[in-house]
Design a protein around this motif. Structure first.
Motif, mmCIF file in Angstrom:
data_model
loop_
_atom_site.group_PDB
_atom_site.id
_atom_site.type_symbol
_atom_site.label_atom_id
_atom_site.label_comp_id
_atom_site.label_asym_id
_atom_site.label_seq_id
_atom_site.Cartn_x
_atom_site.Cartn_y
_atom_site.Cartn_z
ATOM 1 N N ALA A 1 0.836 -1.204 0.000
ATOM 2 C CA ALA A 1 0.000 0.000 0.000
ATOM 3 C C ALA A 1 0.868 1.251 0.000
ATOM 4 C CB ALA A 1 -0.918 0.013 1.217
ATOM 5 N N VAL A 2 0.442 2.226 -0.778
ATOM 6 C CA VAL A 2 1.118 3.522 -0.838
ATOM 7 C C VAL A 2 0.059 4.598 -0.673
ATOM 8 C CG1 VAL A 2 2.473 5.093 -2.271
ATOM 9 C CG2 VAL A 2 2.903 2.638 -2.391
ATOM 10 N N ARG A 3 0.338 5.560 0.203
ATOM 11 C CA ARG A 3 -0.564 6.692 0.411
ATOM 12 C C ARG A 3 0.225 7.972 0.148
ATOM 13 N NH1 ARG A 3 -3.143 5.850 5.396
ATOM 14 N NH2 ARG A 3 -1.210 6.359 6.447
ATOM 15 N N VAL A 4 -0.359 8.860 -0.648
ATOM 16 C CA VAL A 4 0.241 10.162 -0.922
ATOM 17 C C VAL A 4 -0.675 11.214 -0.322
ATOM 18 C CG1 VAL A 4 1.007 11.763 -2.709
ATOM 19 C CG2 VAL A 4 1.276 9.297 -3.049
ATOM 20 N N VAL A 5 -0.142 12.008 0.593
ATOM 21 C CA VAL A 5 -0.922 13.051 1.264
ATOM 22 C C VAL A 5 -0.466 14.399 0.710
ATOM 23 C CG1 VAL A 5 -1.562 14.065 3.481
ATOM 24 C CG2 VAL A 5 -1.070 11.609 3.325
ATOM 25 N N VAL A 6 -1.419 15.134 0.144
ATOM 26 C CA VAL A 6 -1.122 16.412 -0.519
ATOM 27 C C VAL A 6 -1.792 17.532 0.261
ATOM 28 C CG1 VAL A 6 -1.424 17.747 -2.645
ATOM 29 C CG2 VAL A 6 -0.980 15.285 -2.771
ATOM 30 N N ARG A 7 -1.042 18.620 0.460
ATOM 31 C CA ARG A 7 -1.629 19.855 1.010
ATOM 32 C C ARG A 7 -1.578 20.888 -0.101
ATOM 33 N NH1 ARG A 7 0.138 24.501 3.296
ATOM 34 N NH2 ARG A 7 2.282 23.762 3.497
ATOM 35 N N GLU A 8 -2.748 21.293 -0.570
ATOM 36 C CA GLU A 8 -2.822 22.249 -1.667
ATOM 37 C C GLU A 8 -2.781 23.686 -1.145
ATOM 38 O OE1 GLU A 8 -6.210 21.592 -4.139
ATOM 39 O OE2 GLU A 8 -5.503 19.634 -4.814
ATOM 40 N N ARG A 9 -2.300 24.569 -2.008
ATOM 41 C CA ARG A 9 -2.341 25.993 -1.685
ATOM 42 C C ARG A 9 -3.789 26.477 -1.792
ATOM 43 N NH1 ARG A 9 2.828 25.747 -4.110
ATOM 44 N NH2 ARG A 9 4.339 26.686 -2.686
ATOM 45 N N LYS A 10 -4.084 27.526 -1.030
ATOM 46 C CA LYS A 10 -5.434 28.086 -1.042
ATOM 47 C C LYS A 10 -5.447 29.347 -1.904
ATOM 48 C CE LYS A 10 -6.498 26.356 3.521
ATOM 49 N NZ LYS A 10 -6.760 26.711 4.908
ATOM 50 N N PRO A 11 -6.341 29.395 -2.900
ATOM 51 C CA PRO A 11 -6.449 30.624 -3.696
ATOM 52 C C PRO A 11 -7.027 31.744 -2.838
ATOM 53 C CG PRO A 11 -7.952 28.911 -4.500
ATOM 54 C CD PRO A 11 -7.217 28.341 -3.342
ATOM 55 N N PHE A 12 -6.418 32.922 -2.930
ATOM 56 C CA PHE A 12 -6.816 34.028 -2.077
ATOM 57 C C PHE A 12 -7.327 35.221 -2.885
ATOM 58 C CE2 PHE A 12 -5.150 37.570 0.859
ATOM 59 C CZ PHE A 12 -6.351 37.669 1.519
ATOM 60 N N LEU A 13 -6.508 35.730 -3.808
ATOM 61 C CA LEU A 13 -6.894 36.915 -4.573
ATOM 62 C C LEU A 13 -7.178 36.545 -6.024
ATOM 63 C CD1 LEU A 13 -4.300 39.516 -3.257
ATOM 64 C CD2 LEU A 13 -6.652 39.168 -2.507
ATOM 65 N N PRO A 14 -8.422 36.744 -6.503
ATOM 66 C CA PRO A 14 -8.729 36.446 -7.898
ATOM 67 C C PRO A 14 -8.151 37.521 -8.826
ATOM 68 C CG PRO A 14 -10.672 37.292 -6.776
ATOM 69 C CD PRO A 14 -9.593 37.191 -5.748
ATOM 70 N N LEU A 15 -7.526 37.089 -9.909
ATOM 71 C CA LEU A 15 -6.924 38.004 -10.875
ATOM 72 C C LEU A 15 -7.764 38.049 -12.151
ATOM 73 C CD1 LEU A 15 -3.194 36.908 -10.449
ATOM 74 C CD2 LEU A 15 -4.433 38.697 -9.217
ATOM 75 N N GLU A 16 -7.566 39.094 -12.942
ATOM 76 C CA GLU A 16 -8.340 39.295 -14.168
ATOM 77 C C GLU A 16 -8.192 38.153 -15.171
ATOM 78 O OE1 GLU A 16 -8.526 43.676 -15.644
ATOM 79 O OE2 GLU A 16 -6.524 43.343 -14.793
ATOM 80 N N ASP A 17 -7.020 37.544 -15.230
ATOM 81 C CA ASP A 17 -6.748 36.525 -16.252
ATOM 82 C C ASP A 17 -7.230 35.132 -15.856
ATOM 83 O OD1 ASP A 17 -4.925 35.856 -14.301
ATOM 84 O OD2 ASP A 17 -3.149 36.085 -15.569
ATOM 85 N N GLY A 18 -7.973 35.016 -14.742
ATOM 86 C CA GLY A 18 -8.490 33.716 -14.318
ATOM 87 C C GLY A 18 -7.603 33.003 -13.320
ATOM 88 N N GLN A 19 -6.390 33.486 -13.145
ATOM 89 C CA GLN A 19 -5.518 32.912 -12.127
ATOM 90 C C GLN A 19 -5.896 33.488 -10.766
ATOM 91 O OE1 GLN A 19 -1.238 32.152 -13.350
ATOM 92 N NE2 GLN A 19 -1.686 34.013 -14.491
ATOM 93 N N ALA A 20 -5.276 32.946 -9.736
ATOM 94 C CA ALA A 20 -5.452 33.498 -8.391
ATOM 95 C C ALA A 20 -4.082 33.557 -7.737
ATOM 96 C CB ALA A 20 -6.389 32.642 -7.562
ATOM 97 N N LEU A 21 -3.948 34.459 -6.826
ATOM 98 C CA LEU A 21 -2.746 34.552 -6.014
ATOM 99 C C LEU A 21 -3.036 33.800 -4.723
ATOM 100 C CD1 LEU A 21 0.016 35.896 -6.277
ATOM 101 C CD2 LEU A 21 -0.911 37.877 -5.097
ATOM 102 N N SER A 22 -2.182 32.833 -4.391
ATOM 103 C CA SER A 22 -2.399 32.050 -3.177
ATOM 104 C C SER A 22 -2.032 32.877 -1.952
ATOM 105 C CB SER A 22 -1.563 30.768 -3.207
ATOM 106 O OG SER A 22 -0.195 31.077 -3.042
ATOM 107 N N GLU A 23 -2.366 32.367 -0.791
ATOM 108 C CA GLU A 23 -2.069 33.063 0.455
ATOM 109 C C GLU A 23 -0.577 33.229 0.676
ATOM 110 O OE1 GLU A 23 -4.229 30.587 3.188
ATOM 111 O OE2 GLU A 23 -6.078 31.719 2.891
#
Length: 196
Positions: free
Chosen positions: A85-107
């Motif tokens: 068994a293999v388990r991969v635990v991921v912690r994703e960044r949280k999007p904070f500021l929405p930008l005009e081009d559809g991207q976001a700036l993370s915290e």
């Protein structure tokens, strides 16, 4: 010298036998990926190059380094809770500021592709290079802001009942603790100007 050479050959054969045995005896039977919110599990598995049937003994923690190339991944770790068994635990960044081009700036100031719809902070619009640190500081200092604007001339913070302008983010940050007036407020190093 003949006896030493024979021992080395036997040792080599033993190691080769152990290696081949480890490939067949302990295959990966289960791969679990946990902690995903925005990424798809298929993306993570592809980056890890990990699938059932791979030799379990040779699945090492360094495999998660490939996930570090994805801006959404803040941290990842690989665990082997039991044989097969293999388990991969991921912690994703949280999007904070929405930008005009559809991207976001993370915290933590990383650009996240496609993150704008998931960002909860004030909308960011502007011209010129993206002043990440200044925008993050302004969003934290003015949690009620609806929109942040930036240009080479300065920064605007649009609040529910006021619009603040300053040629630098530092002036707006100093003013953040002051009572909130209504109307338009222009902050300069030599003083404050206000229009209703």
């Amino acid at each position: 010298m003949g006896g030493v050479a024979v021992r080395w050959v036997l040792l080599g054969l033993l190691l080769a036998t152990l290696y081949v045995g480890s490939l067949a005896l302990f295959p990966v039977e289960e791969v679990r990926v946990e902690g995903l919110r925005h990424l798809r599990e298929e993306e993570v598995r592809k980056a890890l190059e990990l699938a059932p049937g791979d030799p379990w003994l040779w699945v090492l923690p360094g495999r998660v380094e490939a996930l570090g190339q994805n801006p959404w991944v803040a941290e990842a770790r690989l665990e082997k809770p039991r044989v097969g068994a293999v388990r991969v635990v991921v912690r994703e960044r949280k999007p904070f500021l929405p930008l005009e081009d559809g991207q976001a700036l993370s915290e933590d100031g990383v650009l996240l592709p496609g993150g704008a719809p998931h960002a909860h902070g004030p909308r960011v619009v502007g011209r010129g290079p993206l002043p990440k640190e200044a925008l993050l500081a302004l969003a934290r200092a003015y949690p009620e802001a609806r929109r942040l604007r930036y240009t080479p001339a300065g920064f605007w913070v649009e609040l529910p009942e006021a619009v603040l302008f300053a040629p630098s983010a530092e002036l707006l940050l100093k003013y953040a603790q002051a009572p909130r007036p209504k109307g338009q407020v222009f902050l300069y190093s030599w003083g404050v100007s206000q229009r209703p």
